[in-house]
Design an enzyme around this catalytic site. Sequence first.
Site, mmCIF file in Angstrom:
data_model
loop_
_atom_site.group_PDB
_atom_site.id
_atom_site.type_symbol
_atom_site.label_atom_id
_atom_site.label_comp_id
_atom_site.label_asym_id
_atom_site.label_seq_id
_atom_site.Cartn_x
_atom_site.Cartn_y
_atom_site.Cartn_z
ATOM 1 N N ASP A 1 0.882 -7.343 -7.547
ATOM 2 C CA ASP A 1 -0.540 -7.667 -7.544
ATOM 3 C C ASP A 1 -0.721 -8.625 -6.363
ATOM 4 O O ASP A 1 -0.107 -9.705 -6.332
ATOM 5 C CB ASP A 1 -0.875 -8.338 -8.890
ATOM 6 N N GLY B 1 0.835 -1.210 0.000
ATOM 7 C CA GLY B 1 0.000 0.000 0.000
ATOM 8 C C GLY B 1 0.860 1.248 0.000
ATOM 9 O O GLY B 1 0.503 2.267 0.594
ATOM 10 N N ALA B 2 2.001 1.183 -0.705
ATOM 11 C CA ALA B 2 2.976 2.272 -0.648
ATOM 12 C C ALA B 2 2.508 3.549 -1.347
ATOM 13 O O ALA B 2 3.092 4.610 -1.132
ATOM 14 C CB ALA B 2 4.301 1.814 -1.262
ATOM 15 N N LYS C 1 -0.015 7.467 21.056
ATOM 16 C CA LYS C 1 -0.026 8.878 21.463
ATOM 17 C C LYS C 1 0.803 9.019 22.742
ATOM 18 O O LYS C 1 0.620 8.264 23.692
ATOM 19 C CB LYS C 1 -1.461 9.354 21.686
ATOM 20 N N HIS D 1 -10.114 2.224 19.996
ATOM 21 C CA HIS D 1 -9.415 3.317 20.690
ATOM 22 C C HIS D 1 -9.958 3.566 22.107
ATOM 23 O O HIS D 1 -9.196 3.725 23.054
ATOM 24 C CB HIS D 1 -9.532 4.628 19.909
ATOM 25 N N ARG E 1 0.089 -1.341 -6.840
ATOM 26 C CA ARG E 1 -0.364 -1.860 -8.136
ATOM 27 C C ARG E 1 0.179 -1.034 -9.305
ATOM 28 O O ARG E 1 0.375 -1.508 -10.390
ATOM 29 C CB ARG E 1 -1.895 -1.828 -8.179
ATOM 30 N N ASP F 1 -2.971 6.514 1.038
ATOM 31 C CA ASP F 1 -3.096 7.718 1.838
ATOM 32 C C ASP F 1 -2.361 7.631 3.178
ATOM 33 O O ASP F 1 -1.695 8.567 3.598
ATOM 34 C CB ASP F 1 -4.597 7.926 2.081
ATOM 35 N N LYS G 1 1.343 8.016 2.819
ATOM 36 C CA LYS G 1 1.733 9.407 2.567
ATOM 37 C C LYS G 1 1.620 10.278 3.806
ATOM 38 O O LYS G 1 2.498 11.061 4.120
ATOM 39 C CB LYS G 1 0.783 9.995 1.512
ATOM 40 N N ASP H 1 -3.040 0.246 17.044
ATOM 41 C CA ASP H 1 -4.140 1.101 17.479
ATOM 42 C C ASP H 1 -3.442 2.424 17.728
ATOM 43 O O ASP H 1 -2.699 2.551 18.714
ATOM 44 C CB ASP H 1 -4.785 0.560 18.759
ATOM 45 N N HIS H 2 -3.626 3.376 16.833
ATOM 46 C CA HIS H 2 -2.727 4.543 16.911
ATOM 47 C C HIS H 2 -2.930 5.347 18.193
ATOM 48 O O HIS H 2 -2.064 6.120 18.579
ATOM 49 C CB HIS H 2 -2.812 5.418 15.648
ATOM 50 N N LYS I 1 -6.105 -1.264 11.735
ATOM 51 C CA LYS I 1 -7.498 -1.576 11.924
ATOM 52 C C LYS I 1 -8.272 -1.341 10.623
ATOM 53 O O LYS I 1 -7.746 -0.641 9.769
ATOM 54 C CB LYS I 1 -8.081 -0.765 13.074
HETATM 55 C C1 BG6 Z 1 -9.358 6.706 13.220
HETATM 56 C C2 BG6 Z 1 -10.788 6.707 12.781
HETATM 57 O O1 BG6 Z 1 -8.994 5.450 13.720
HETATM 58 O O2 BG6 Z 1 -9.171 7.690 14.235
HETATM 59 C C3 BG6 Z 1 -11.198 8.060 12.295
HETATM 60 O O3 BG6 Z 1 -10.971 5.756 11.758
HETATM 61 C C4 BG6 Z 1 -10.885 9.130 13.336
HETATM 62 O O4 BG6 Z 1 -12.576 8.108 11.982
HETATM 63 C C5 BG6 Z 1 -9.448 9.005 13.808
HETATM 64 O O5 BG6 Z 1 -11.081 10.393 12.711
HETATM 65 C C6 BG6 Z 1 -9.209 9.940 14.965
HETATM 66 O O6 BG6 Z 1 -7.853 9.951 15.293
HETATM 67 P P1 BG6 Z 1 -7.165 11.181 16.007
HETATM 68 O O7 BG6 Z 1 -5.762 10.746 16.217
HETATM 69 O O8 BG6 Z 1 -7.315 12.349 15.092
HETATM 70 O O9 BG6 Z 1 -7.929 11.390 17.284
#
Ligand code: BG6
Length: 488
Positions: free
Chosen positions: A87, A10-11, A184, A242, A44, A14, A17, A179-180, A150
């Site tokens: 592919d 997926g280089a 944080k 989250h 691709r 979005d 990037k 899980d970003h 996710k």
């Molecule tokens: C993502 C969701 O995991 O987290 C988005 O899919 C949401 O819908 C985003 O906008 C929120 O992340 P953050 O870091 O801006 O609070």
Amino acid sequence: MEATTFVLFGATGDLAKRKIYPALYNLFVDGKLPNAFSVVGLGRRELTDETFRENVARSLRSFSRREANEGESLDAFLNAFRYNVLDIGRKEDYEKLLRLVEAREAELGAAPNRLFYLSVGPEFFETIAANIRDSGLGSADGWKRLVIEKPFGHDLQSARDLNAKLSRSFAEDEIYRIDHYLGKPMVQKLEILQQANPVLQALWTNRHIANVQITANETVGVEERAGYYDHVGAVRDMFQNHMLQLLMMLAIHLPHNSTSDEVRTKKRKVIEALEPLAKEDVAANVVRGQYAAGEIQGKPVVGYTSEPGIAADSANDTFIAAELHIDDYFWRGVPFYIRTGKRMKEKSTRIVIEFKELAGEHTQSDDKTKAPNLLVFEISPNEGITLQLNTRDPQHKGEFQPMLVNFHTSQQDVPEAYENLIHDALQGDPTFFAHWDEVELSWKWVQPILDAFKDDLVPLRTYAAGTYGPAEADELLARNGHRWRFDD
Ligand code: BG6
């Protein structure tokens, strides 16, 4: 740090990037990448290495927190990048990829440690993992790791199915589920703050805490993601992952210098102790909302069902608030209120801990004017800690005044969540990734909510864009004598 080939599926997407390239660049600037480091981007589209590097450089200029000016340092960074057309379903493409990866490793004299980053939709996870295994890409002498984004499943069953498929190619300790929110910085600090400060440790129980409020409000609406969002809603998009991760991170009690295993075991204990909600009880404990037209920072915005790509009769949730209880020694009787929504008044992720009033001899007759003590963890967009104390003029007595003690870090000093997470994955530290047990138990807890929403057992409340959500979310707290703090 050990030599690594970073194989990115997926280089041209979005996420790569916006997040992955800037994170890699900032790690590079901080000297936090391995000396022998190579990135193989896959997509691709036909691209030359040159064009790929130009695209990466462009993404740094747009999204990196540090400037990426032309010069030797940027060149050295970009030099590590190669591109390969792939592919996802074609076995031969993986064989070609293996040859490229081996050639890069030989060039750098690097051990065959490979990190496979799947920045693609979950429908491709299984095919990619199986092809990595079958092609021999995953069976070199070094280590292999799989980083995935996710959504991990759509409900309990689909998550279990997906996990079973992945585990045919990767062991649990090789899978890094992002899980970003766990990346944080303030979320990562929760654990440390509690461990290192006896004052917090002493207070972290139901003897002193009246309730905990976890909020993740956003001002954006569905954006260009109608196709995805209308099928998941706030409950799957934010709550199951989250929000429950924030709850676990806040509620764990850890011994000093805990290992990654201990952190994850304790997190699992928290979620295991969450009192289950029966489908019939969801309506009494969960508020389901959808935004109507309104104003965000003075600008009119349309309601959810008028957004492009959303059906006029969509009953999808863009807001969810819930009262949860952890049935263990520390937290029994303390409501945890969780709330997240799109098109809210402000962008803010925070945890508020409201302390109890001590009864008995300490209570004074004019206590009614006192505000409760609050401890606030500001997670984003600003990072900080606030303590609300009470004071009053010693000369004139009168009413108590709340006094806010603030600590804020400046935005620039804060690394992006993806920097922390990618660095941890490169080092093989799984502490801040979601273990399968946590994911499964979260889905298990959320499943009755999904069922109740599907069967329409929970009324869909509307709220005007630019507010703090439906009135019912306030009533959820008011019935216990609480209110959302810092909604002005
Ligand atoms: C993502 C969701 O995991 O987290 C988005 O899919 C949401 O819908 C985003 O906008 C929120 O992340 P953050 O870091 O801006 O609070």
